[in-house]
Design an enzyme around this catalytic site. Sequence first.
Site, PDB file in Angstrom:
ATOM      1  N   SER A 127     -50.299 -22.876  10.738  1.00  0.00           N
ATOM      2  CA  SER A 127     -49.885 -22.376   9.421  1.00  0.00           C
ATOM      3  C   SER A 127     -50.872 -21.345   8.872  1.00  0.00           C
ATOM      4  O   SER A 127     -50.464 -20.242   8.497  1.00  0.00           O
ATOM      5  CB  SER A 127     -49.731 -23.529   8.427  1.00  0.00           C
ATOM      6  OG  SER A 127     -48.550 -24.246   8.659  1.00  0.00           O
ATOM      7  N   HIS A 141     -49.456 -26.782   0.256  1.00  0.00           N
ATOM      8  CA  HIS A 141     -49.270 -25.998   1.483  1.00  0.00           C
ATOM      9  C   HIS A 141     -48.870 -24.559   1.167  1.00  0.00           C
ATOM     10  O   HIS A 141     -49.401 -23.605   1.756  1.00  0.00           O
ATOM     11  CB  HIS A 141     -48.215 -26.671   2.366  1.00  0.00           C
ATOM     12  CG  HIS A 141     -48.176 -26.193   3.777  1.00  0.00           C
ATOM     13  ND1 HIS A 141     -47.266 -25.279   4.221  1.00  0.00           N
ATOM     14  CD2 HIS A 141     -48.933 -26.498   4.851  1.00  0.00           C
ATOM     15  CE1 HIS A 141     -47.452 -25.044   5.512  1.00  0.00           C
ATOM     16  NE2 HIS A 141     -48.459 -25.788   5.925  1.00  0.00           N
ATOM     17  N   ASP A 161     -41.929 -22.212   0.987  1.00  0.00           N
ATOM     18  CA  ASP A 161     -42.752 -23.389   1.271  1.00  0.00           C
ATOM     19  C   ASP A 161     -42.702 -24.378   0.104  1.00  0.00           C
ATOM     20  O   ASP A 161     -41.634 -24.586  -0.476  1.00  0.00           O
ATOM     21  CB  ASP A 161     -44.189 -22.945   1.574  1.00  0.00           C
ATOM     22  CG  ASP A 161     -44.861 -23.857   2.588  1.00  0.00           C
ATOM     23  OD1 ASP A 161     -44.667 -23.637   3.793  1.00  0.00           O
ATOM     24  OD2 ASP A 161     -45.561 -24.799   2.166  1.00  0.00           O
TER      25      ASP A 161
END
Length: 565
Positions: free
Chosen positions: A496, A173, A105
């Site tokens: 997510s 994230h 990520d």
Amino acid sequence: MIQEKGDRIYSNDYADLFIEYSGDEAIFDEFTDATIQIIDYFLAVVRIPVQQINNKTILSMGYSVMPHLNGLISETSNEVTGITKVRNIPNLNLRGAGVLIGIIDTGIDYLNPIFRNADNTTKILTLWDQTIYGENYESNTYYGTEYTKEQINQALLSDNPYDIVPSRDEIGHGTMLAGIAAGNEVPDAGFSGVVPDAELVVVKLKPAKPYLKDFWRIPQDAVCYQDNDILFALEYLEQTAIKYQRPMSICVALGTSLSSHDGREALSRNLTARAENLNFSIVVAAGNEGTAKRHYYGMINPTIGSDKVELFVGANEPGFSMVLFGDSPGIFAIDILSPSGEYIPRIVPILDENREISFIFEQTKILVDYQMVESQSGDQLILFRFTKPSQGIWSFKVFGRGDLSLGFHIWLPMQGFISDNVYFITPNPNTTILSLGNSSVPITVNAYNAETNGIYLNASKGFTRLEKVKPDITAPGVSITAPSLDQSFIQVTGSSPAAAHTAGVAAMLLEWGNIRRNFPLLSTEDIKVLMARGAKRDPANVYPNRDWGYGILDVYNIFRSFRGI
């Protein structure tokens, strides 16, 4: 030459081509001024001067050579999935000890206390930052720079930690995913990762090159990552798990909608192949595209011969891409009617074709690529790339050839890659799971609201384009407590966080199966079956279904289904 290969990885003057070579290196002879980087026996990256990429690239080399761009899938969960109950059973109390959590990520905030042990050492086993230029690109990290646990511990003791380990998560994230899966308990904030005793292996992905954003008509400020960098990240995680002889649960919360949505693209196939490894689990987020109005499905009635598609485009849109996949064995053609009434007659391809369309009364230009047999799906593809599209309603007639009732799908780019002011007038919410979530073996996770027991409003819906069951399971994904970049906590929503939660549960099962020797050879498929078996299901629904898959994740029910528990 080795230095040049490394330079080209980072240089925006060189394009990355995604080549399926299947061990036959003679295929590379057709490229001029090229460097080759092998991913595995089947796939390689060929880097050529970006000037060699033009409007005819797809016509000459195929749709699959251009790496897709994958975006981030985001916008008290432990109780509702039975994790707390399992921890309270003395014979279980699964907290991830001995298991690795793999994150691909935006990186990780390694300074955050939730990623430290009680003795202030790091819980990160290794961190590969693809963005930090490493001189030896042929090392075990292929390019970028790897930081070990020892280096991170040294940084944690320093007054200037980024002088030692300069890797940062500027977006947050990746930190969010790692925290939900494996962060420490913080009772005052009501927070705990699912498996706080697991260790982390983190890859920070290299941002996509500008030429690819231009090619796909994606804004230059969009956060996105190339297929080939994700593939190298997967290889790194697998090799790290082998090196340390540890089971690993991987969380992938990335995707694209400009795909065939059938699990047959190269990256999806690679995910499936790796998910078949023993003591390995791969969890993928489904996406948040269900209500976005960016998917159209049509059927061509042979008595009429066409279906009308209407697309609204708002003011001042710079451009976007749109992709049509037709069901085999159909042959499809299109005509175009602009908002001002300018008509482009039916474009009837004989074989593969590339055409640039311009208009007299509008500034719009459209590049149309026909691929009669797209190499990965085997079906017909039509790719549209709009530049300066005029405001208003664009009409397309899709024609089918033959005497069969033929279906076709059209997708616009995912959230973050296109404005919300571009959408289909009569959209279809189904078949909106993003590309990687359609991979056949990985566990695809949708999000629901644990407070209301309702599916997340924007959740993507299955099934795949080939009507295979996806998603597989549903997990909490609305207003989930997660770490932020200021080392406090925020509420996050989307598939997510649901995927990170499920990856943590997969790590619990790997600890129970592999580390504790109850089921020493668990695979992703085994874990998927166990999750489906233990899932909570509403008697009013039929399962599996397009929203919930096989139901709501419940790890306590998994163990209760075993004899003697």
